[in-house]
Design an enzyme around this catalytic site. Sequence first.
Site, short mmCIF file in Angstrom:
data_model
loop_
_atom_site.label_atom_id
_atom_site.label_comp_id
_atom_site.label_asym_id
_atom_site.label_seq_id
_atom_site.Cartn_x
_atom_site.Cartn_y
_atom_site.Cartn_z
N LYS A 49 0.84 -1.20 0.00
CA LYS A 49 0.00 0.00 0.00
C LYS A 49 0.87 1.25 0.00
O LYS A 49 2.07 1.18 0.25
CB LYS A 49 -0.95 -0.04 1.19
CG LYS A 49 -0.30 -0.14 2.55
CD LYS A 49 -1.31 -0.63 3.58
CE LYS A 49 -0.68 -0.82 4.92
NZ LYS A 49 -1.20 0.05 5.95
N ARG A 147 -10.90 -1.00 14.29
CA ARG A 147 -10.83 -0.30 13.00
C ARG A 147 -11.89 -0.93 12.10
O ARG A 147 -13.04 -0.61 12.26
CB ARG A 147 -9.40 -0.41 12.45
CG ARG A 147 -9.10 0.58 11.36
CD ARG A 147 -7.61 0.74 11.07
NE ARG A 147 -6.97 -0.46 10.55
CZ ARG A 147 -5.69 -0.50 10.15
NH1 ARG A 147 -4.93 0.58 10.22
NH2 ARG A 147 -5.16 -1.61 9.70
N HIS A 176 -5.74 -8.05 12.65
CA HIS A 176 -4.59 -7.14 12.59
C HIS A 176 -4.19 -6.70 13.99
O HIS A 176 -5.05 -6.36 14.80
CB HIS A 176 -4.96 -5.91 11.74
CG HIS A 176 -3.81 -5.00 11.47
ND1 HIS A 176 -2.63 -5.44 10.91
CD2 HIS A 176 -3.64 -3.67 11.69
CE1 HIS A 176 -1.79 -4.41 10.79
NE2 HIS A 176 -2.38 -3.33 11.26
N ARG A 231 2.03 -10.80 6.87
CA ARG A 231 1.80 -9.61 6.03
C ARG A 231 2.80 -8.51 6.37
O ARG A 231 2.44 -7.48 6.94
CB ARG A 231 0.38 -9.06 6.25
CG ARG A 231 -0.76 -9.99 5.96
CD ARG A 231 -2.09 -9.22 5.99
NE ARG A 231 -2.27 -8.42 7.19
CZ ARG A 231 -2.89 -8.84 8.28
NH1 ARG A 231 -3.42 -10.03 8.36
NH2 ARG A 231 -2.99 -8.03 9.32
N TYR A 275 12.98 31.47 4.87
CA TYR A 275 11.75 32.09 5.37
C TYR A 275 11.77 32.22 6.89
O TYR A 275 12.22 31.32 7.60
CB TYR A 275 10.55 31.20 5.00
CG TYR A 275 10.24 31.17 3.53
CD1 TYR A 275 9.86 32.31 2.85
CD2 TYR A 275 10.33 29.96 2.84
CE1 TYR A 275 9.56 32.26 1.49
CE2 TYR A 275 10.02 29.90 1.48
CZ TYR A 275 9.64 31.07 0.81
OH TYR A 275 9.34 31.01 -0.52
N CYS A 322 12.19 24.89 2.66
CA CYS A 322 11.22 25.51 1.73
C CYS A 322 10.47 24.41 0.97
O CYS A 322 10.76 23.22 1.13
CB CYS A 322 11.93 26.41 0.73
SG CYS A 322 13.04 27.61 1.46
N MET A 323 9.56 24.81 0.11
CA MET A 323 8.79 23.81 -0.65
C MET A 323 9.69 23.02 -1.61
O MET A 323 9.54 21.81 -1.77
CB MET A 323 7.67 24.49 -1.44
CG MET A 323 6.71 23.51 -2.09
SD MET A 323 5.52 24.33 -3.16
CE MET A 323 4.58 25.30 -2.00
N ASP A 324 10.66 23.72 -2.20
CA ASP A 324 11.47 23.08 -3.26
C ASP A 324 12.97 23.15 -3.03
O ASP A 324 13.73 22.70 -3.89
CB ASP A 324 11.18 23.76 -4.61
CG ASP A 324 9.72 24.06 -4.79
OD1 ASP A 324 8.94 23.10 -4.84
OD2 ASP A 324 9.35 25.25 -4.83
C1 LIG Z 1 -4.03 -4.89 7.67
C2 LIG Z 1 -2.56 -4.63 7.58
N1 LIG Z 1 -1.70 -5.65 7.49
C3 LIG Z 1 -0.37 -5.49 7.44
C4 LIG Z 1 0.19 -4.22 7.47
C5 LIG Z 1 1.69 -4.09 7.43
O1 LIG Z 1 2.15 -3.46 8.60
P1 LIG Z 1 3.72 -3.30 8.87
O2 LIG Z 1 4.20 -2.28 7.89
O3 LIG Z 1 3.80 -2.82 10.27
O4 LIG Z 1 4.33 -4.63 8.63
C6 LIG Z 1 -0.65 -3.12 7.58
C7 LIG Z 1 -0.09 -1.77 7.63
O5 LIG Z 1 -0.38 -0.98 8.49
C8 LIG Z 1 -2.07 -3.32 7.64
O6 LIG Z 1 -2.91 -2.29 7.74
#
Ligand SMILES: Cc1ncc(COP(=O)(O)O)c(C=O)c1O
Length: 390
Positions: A49, A147, A176, A231, A275, A322-324
Amino acid sequence: MPTPLHEPTLAEDGVLRPTHLLVDRGRLADNLRAIARHVAPAKVMPVLKANAYGHGLVPVAQLYEEIGAPYLAVAYLEEGMRLRRAGIRTPILVLGGILGSQLPLFIEHDLTITASSVDKLEAIEEIAREAGRRARVHLKIDTGMERIGVHWYSADALLERALRCTHTHVEGIFSHFANSDAPDLTHARLQLERFEEVLETWARRGPPVLRHIANSGAVEALPESWLDLVRPGILAYGVHPSRDVPRQVPVRPALTWVSRVVYFKVVKPGNPVSYGSTWAPEELTRLVTVPVGYGDGYARRMSGRAEVVLHGRRYPVVGRICMDQVMVDIGWDSAYNADEVVLLGERDGSAVTAEELAEWAGTIPYEILTGINTRVPRVYVGEVGPERLP
Ligand SMILES: Cc1ncc(COP(=O)(O)O)c(C=O)c1O
């Protein structure tokens, strides 16, 4: 000069934007292999993600597919769709909450859906029936994160409904952890116990499913939680989830964020820089300007705290970011236009880590990695090698 692999702009590296991220594919592959060996016989489902934690969603997915990752995870539907459109064939679980209006797209793109309530599961079943297709879901149990997911103490209704589905394949059940990276694992253990109770209930009546709960913290600290799949997110990118987690897996960071000097000047004592005029040198000094800023994800909150590496030495970023652009005080040392500046990563024995950037910015490494935005080109370097995941 690294060999550019993906983006056409990279061929002009140094001619176009000098600020870019070098992503070491060899390290990414080695990290995932190290995790896979560590948790075997459990399998790995790396989490991609937020642009693969800043490393580039599609190129990282291609690499994981190449080395044989059995499953990939993303947060959102659109991330999964991008992967499918890029030709990724590996199963993809979308971890986040869903809206009914998104369901046809999940099914069309063969994405595994998180079914986090009876209502949602029924909506999935309905859409799959209408489409004449079979949806694939993982049931989400909330064991103490509050969640998404049904509470462990009222999961029976979801399990019951899942058993009666005809157009939905219940392939997995997951939960999770809220605190698997904490020094005290009491809550994580309690979550695992609750999850195991739900899994036992399922096992009494349902077919075998993929059971998963372990994120990076649990990969390193809670072997009993590995079950069928783990995961890992941040660990796969070579960063440990917190200081409190035992360093069990030999991973290495895969990012080097570099830029180049574009300006050099001598500043007189007392003349304020940037700035807000928050900083001025006490003595005559030399400053270089580097073309990176908070518009790239180099957080403004680090003003007055951050350091960079130039010629193998660390120097402070002075005045407001700064921004850039940022200004770096090099004292009475020399630097020239086009000299390389390292914002994150290692060069010539000096390094700036994601943990340090996080500390300067008052945040966690996760936010640093995912905060490097898409204005910064990613350059893919390194060899992946033939070894597939166990
Ligand atoms: C449902 C779920 N699984 C796994 C992960 C992976 O987490 P991490 O980066 O702590 O291994 C996340 C990330 O927050 C998550 O939301």
